[in-house]
Design a protein around this motif. Sequence first.
Motif, PDB file in Angstrom:
ATOM      1  N   LEU A  40       0.841  -1.190   0.000  1.00 49.31           N
ATOM      2  CA  LEU A  40       0.000   0.000   0.000  1.00 49.31           C
ATOM      3  C   LEU A  40       0.877   1.241   0.000  1.00 49.31           C
ATOM      4  O   LEU A  40       1.713   1.426   0.867  1.00 49.31           O
ATOM      5  CB  LEU A  40      -0.895   0.010   1.238  1.00 49.31           C
ATOM      6  CG  LEU A  40      -1.678   1.293   1.485  1.00 49.31           C
ATOM      7  CD1 LEU A  40      -2.749   1.457   0.416  1.00 49.31           C
ATOM      8  CD2 LEU A  40      -2.288   1.269   2.856  1.00 49.31           C
ATOM      9  N   ALA A  42       0.108   5.162  -0.011  1.00 49.23           N
ATOM     10  CA  ALA A  42      -0.941   6.179   0.069  1.00 49.23           C
ATOM     11  C   ALA A  42      -0.361   7.524  -0.341  1.00 49.23           C
ATOM     12  O   ALA A  42       0.376   8.142   0.405  1.00 49.23           O
ATOM     13  CB  ALA A  42      -1.495   6.239   1.483  1.00 49.23           C
ATOM     14  N   THR A  43      -0.702   7.960  -1.536  1.00 49.30           N
ATOM     15  CA  THR A  43      -0.174   9.224  -2.053  1.00 49.30           C
ATOM     16  C   THR A  43      -1.218  10.328  -2.093  1.00 49.30           C
ATOM     17  O   THR A  43      -0.876  11.476  -2.304  1.00 49.30           O
ATOM     18  CB  THR A  43       0.392   9.027  -3.466  1.00 49.30           C
ATOM     19  OG1 THR A  43      -0.640   8.529  -4.311  1.00 49.30           O
ATOM     20  CG2 THR A  43       1.560   8.056  -3.460  1.00 49.30           C
ATOM     21  N   LYS A  44      -2.476   9.977  -1.880  1.00 49.51           N
ATOM     22  CA  LYS A  44      -3.554  10.986  -1.923  1.00 49.51           C
ATOM     23  C   LYS A  44      -3.526  11.794  -0.630  1.00 49.51           C
ATOM     24  O   LYS A  44      -3.580  11.247   0.465  1.00 49.51           O
ATOM     25  CB  LYS A  44      -4.902  10.299  -2.083  1.00 49.51           C
ATOM     26  CG  LYS A  44      -6.046  11.265  -2.235  1.00 49.51           C
ATOM     27  CD  LYS A  44      -7.339  10.509  -2.500  1.00 49.51           C
ATOM     28  CE  LYS A  44      -8.256  11.346  -3.326  1.00 49.51           C
ATOM     29  NZ  LYS A  44      -8.328  11.048  -4.685  1.00 49.51           N
ATOM     30  N   ALA A  88     -12.936   8.709  -0.919  1.00 50.41           N
ATOM     31  CA  ALA A  88     -11.604   8.160  -0.624  1.00 50.41           C
ATOM     32  C   ALA A  88     -11.678   7.169   0.531  1.00 50.41           C
ATOM     33  O   ALA A  88     -12.405   7.384   1.497  1.00 50.41           O
ATOM     34  CB  ALA A  88     -10.638   9.288  -0.290  1.00 50.41           C
ATOM     35  N   VAL A  90      -8.507   5.392   1.473  1.00 50.47           N
ATOM     36  CA  VAL A  90      -7.160   5.377   2.039  1.00 50.47           C
ATOM     37  C   VAL A  90      -6.491   6.675   1.618  1.00 50.47           C
ATOM     38  O   VAL A  90      -6.422   6.982   0.431  1.00 50.47           O
ATOM     39  CB  VAL A  90      -6.329   4.176   1.522  1.00 50.47           C
ATOM     40  CG1 VAL A  90      -4.916   4.218   2.077  1.00 50.47           C
ATOM     41  CG2 VAL A  90      -7.003   2.853   1.859  1.00 50.47           C
ATOM     42  N   PHE A  91      -6.004   7.442   2.582  1.00 49.79           N
ATOM     43  CA  PHE A  91      -5.375   8.716   2.253  1.00 49.79           C
ATOM     44  C   PHE A  91      -4.563   9.221   3.433  1.00 49.79           C
ATOM     45  O   PHE A  91      -4.625   8.683   4.533  1.00 49.79           O
ATOM     46  CB  PHE A  91      -6.422   9.761   1.856  1.00 49.79           C
ATOM     47  CG  PHE A  91      -7.472  10.018   2.905  1.00 49.79           C
ATOM     48  CD1 PHE A  91      -7.315  11.032   3.830  1.00 49.79           C
ATOM     49  CD2 PHE A  91      -8.623   9.236   2.955  1.00 49.79           C
ATOM     50  CE1 PHE A  91      -8.280  11.272   4.798  1.00 49.79           C
ATOM     51  CE2 PHE A  91      -9.599   9.468   3.912  1.00 49.79           C
ATOM     52  CZ  PHE A  91      -9.422  10.485   4.835  1.00 49.79           C
ATOM     53  N   ARG A  92      -3.798  10.251   3.183  1.00 53.30           N
ATOM     54  CA  ARG A  92      -3.081  10.966   4.235  1.00 53.30           C
ATOM     55  C   ARG A  92      -3.679  12.366   4.330  1.00 53.30           C
ATOM     56  O   ARG A  92      -4.225  12.881   3.366  1.00 53.30           O
ATOM     57  CB  ARG A  92      -1.592  11.046   3.921  1.00 53.30           C
ATOM     58  CG  ARG A  92      -0.932   9.670   3.967  1.00 53.30           C
ATOM     59  CD  ARG A  92       0.582   9.775   3.933  1.00 53.30           C
ATOM     60  NE  ARG A  92       1.210   8.479   3.904  1.00 53.30           N
ATOM     61  CZ  ARG A  92       1.471   7.736   4.984  1.00 53.30           C
ATOM     62  NH1 ARG A  92       1.159   8.186   6.177  1.00 53.30           N
ATOM     63  NH2 ARG A  92       2.038   6.570   4.872  1.00 53.30           N
ATOM     64  N   ASP A  97       0.894  14.835   6.999  1.00 54.96           N
ATOM     65  CA  ASP A  97       0.893  13.596   6.217  1.00 54.96           C
ATOM     66  C   ASP A  97       1.488  12.391   6.928  1.00 54.96           C
ATOM     67  O   ASP A  97       1.600  11.315   6.343  1.00 54.96           O
ATOM     68  CB  ASP A  97       1.565  13.811   4.859  1.00 54.96           C
ATOM     69  CG  ASP A  97       3.015  14.253   4.971  1.00 54.96           C
ATOM     70  OD1 ASP A  97       3.542  14.348   6.087  1.00 54.96           O
ATOM     71  OD2 ASP A  97       3.619  14.500   3.921  1.00 54.96           O
ATOM     72  N   LEU A 100      -1.900   8.135   8.435  1.00 55.97           N
ATOM     73  CA  LEU A 100      -2.484   7.310   7.379  1.00 55.97           C
ATOM     74  C   LEU A 100      -3.908   7.004   7.807  1.00 55.97           C
ATOM     75  O   LEU A 100      -4.140   6.418   8.865  1.00 55.97           O
ATOM     76  CB  LEU A 100      -1.693   6.018   7.187  1.00 55.97           C
ATOM     77  CG  LEU A 100      -2.251   5.026   6.184  1.00 55.97           C
ATOM     78  CD1 LEU A 100      -2.324   5.652   4.792  1.00 55.97           C
ATOM     79  CD2 LEU A 100      -1.404   3.768   6.144  1.00 55.97           C
ATOM     80  N   VAL A 102      -7.704   5.343   7.045  1.00 51.91           N
ATOM     81  CA  VAL A 102      -8.422   4.321   6.279  1.00 51.91           C
ATOM     82  C   VAL A 102      -9.891   4.355   6.673  1.00 51.91           C
ATOM     83  O   VAL A 102     -10.244   4.688   7.803  1.00 51.91           O
ATOM     84  CB  VAL A 102      -7.841   2.908   6.510  1.00 51.91           C
ATOM     85  CG1 VAL A 102      -6.407   2.827   6.044  1.00 51.91           C
ATOM     86  CG2 VAL A 102      -7.953   2.480   7.961  1.00 51.91           C
TER      87      VAL A 102
END
Length: 111
Positions: A40, A42-44, A88, A90-92, A97, A100, A102
């Motif tokens: 995984l 998570a770049t969003k 969304a 999964v995101f930061r 940031d 994480l 979920v």
Amino acid sequence: MPRVRYFRLNEDVRAGCWYLGNPQDSQGHEVEDPYVFIILVATKLIRCIDEQASKVQFWDPKHAPRGKEGTYYAVDDMRIDTSKVGNAKVFRTEDWDIALIVSEDIKEALE
């Protein structure tokens, strides 16, 4: 619209280090080929921290490192403004940031 809950995903830290453990199936048996799992990333980033409901501290302009003035110094008891998340899962959180996040269905699947 149904109520969606989000959770901060944390590692289980013990004695200064952490280990995810061996992958297990739904019956708790170790999976023979753990390489069938995808990593995984998570770049969003979503600007969605509810600053009123969370405990946030901002960098003081007099003491902040260059470029950090007015940004988050600390975020405790984080609450997410779900109206800013969309669909969304999964995101930061933008500007914080290290968190994480979920969705509840992802959390339950991981458990």
